[in-house]
Write a protein that holds these residues in place. Structure first.
Motif, PDB file in Angstrom:
ATOM      1  N   GLY A 101       0.842  -1.195   0.000  1.00 32.32           N
ATOM      2  CA  GLY A 101       0.000   0.000   0.000  1.00 32.32           C
ATOM      3  C   GLY A 101       0.882   1.252   0.000  1.00 32.32           C
ATOM      4  O   GLY A 101       2.112   1.187   0.023  1.00 32.32           O
ATOM      5  N   ARG A 102       0.237   2.409  -0.014  1.00 27.42           N
ATOM      6  CA  ARG A 102       0.981   3.667  -0.080  1.00 27.42           C
ATOM      7  C   ARG A 102       1.876   3.860   1.139  1.00 27.42           C
ATOM      8  O   ARG A 102       3.036   4.233   1.013  1.00 27.42           O
ATOM      9  CB  ARG A 102      -0.004   4.830  -0.211  1.00 27.42           C
ATOM     10  N   ARG A 103       1.343   3.580   2.328  1.00 29.36           N
ATOM     11  CA  ARG A 103       2.122   3.766   3.565  1.00 29.36           C
ATOM     12  C   ARG A 103       3.324   2.816   3.591  1.00 29.36           C
ATOM     13  O   ARG A 103       4.443   3.214   3.936  1.00 29.36           O
ATOM     14  CB  ARG A 103       1.235   3.544   4.772  1.00 29.36           C
ATOM     15  N   GLU A 104       3.111   1.528   3.229  1.00 27.17           N
ATOM     16  CA  GLU A 104       4.217   0.572   3.190  1.00 27.17           C
ATOM     17  C   GLU A 104       5.269   0.977   2.172  1.00 27.17           C
ATOM     18  O   GLU A 104       6.464   0.869   2.431  1.00 27.17           O
ATOM     19  CB  GLU A 104       3.697  -0.819   2.854  1.00 27.17           C
ATOM     20  N   LEU A 105       4.823   1.451   1.014  1.00 29.33           N
ATOM     21  CA  LEU A 105       5.750   1.859  -0.035  1.00 29.33           C
ATOM     22  C   LEU A 105       6.624   3.007   0.439  1.00 29.33           C
ATOM     23  O   LEU A 105       7.852   2.999   0.218  1.00 29.33           O
ATOM     24  CB  LEU A 105       4.963   2.261  -1.288  1.00 29.33           C
ATOM     25  N   LEU A 106       6.034   4.004   1.107  1.00 27.13           N
ATOM     26  CA  LEU A 106       6.820   5.127   1.623  1.00 27.13           C
ATOM     27  C   LEU A 106       7.797   4.663   2.705  1.00 27.13           C
ATOM     28  O   LEU A 106       8.947   5.119   2.740  1.00 27.13           O
ATOM     29  CB  LEU A 106       5.892   6.212   2.164  1.00 27.13           C
ATOM     30  N   THR A 107       7.357   3.756   3.561  1.00 26.21           N
ATOM     31  CA  THR A 107       8.234   3.238   4.614  1.00 26.21           C
ATOM     32  C   THR A 107       9.422   2.493   4.018  1.00 26.21           C
ATOM     33  O   THR A 107      10.575   2.736   4.400  1.00 26.21           O
ATOM     34  CB  THR A 107       7.453   2.304   5.551  1.00 26.21           C
TER      35      THR A 107
END
Length: 117
Positions: A79-85
């Motif tokens: 997801g977006r949050r995982e990708l940024l992390t």
């Protein structure tokens, strides 16, 4: 019973309870005759044709693309949050390694200058 040795079919065996020892060993001629009678292997030409057909199927571009799409459907995309992390972790780690290598380079350069003048 386990210590007694018996001679069966030209072979010395230990014990009575092994069923494998009861079957006599087939000679090469008997094995070749059995393969000719129907339960044997394919002829060389049949094997080559089967191999060529398999190679043709493997080389099909459409089949390759179908398999790629099928494998990509199995992927669990972040997801977006995982990708940024994950991106942040990778950038920080790469920056750390670059700083470490640059620091070691400067240290060794100073050492070489100190030793060799």
């Amino acid at each position: 019973m386990g210590d007694r040795k018996h001679r069966r079919g030209g072979a010395i065996t230990a014990g009575d309870d092994d069923e494998d020892d009861l079957a006599p060993a087939r000679s090469r001629r008997a094995a070749r005759t059995a393969t000719r009678e129907g339960s044997g292997t394919r002829s060389r030409a049949e094997a080559e044709r089967a191999r060529a057909e398999g190679v043709r199927q493997k080389r099909s571009l459409a089949r390759f693309l179908r398999e790629v799409v099928a494998e990509l459907r199995k992927v669990i995309w972040p997801g977006r949050r995982e990708l940024l992390t994950y991106t942040t972790v990778v950038i920080v780690f790469v920056a750390f390694v670059v700083a470490l290598v640059a620091g070691l380079d400067l240290l060794f350069a100073q050492g070489v200058i100190a030793v060799f003048g």
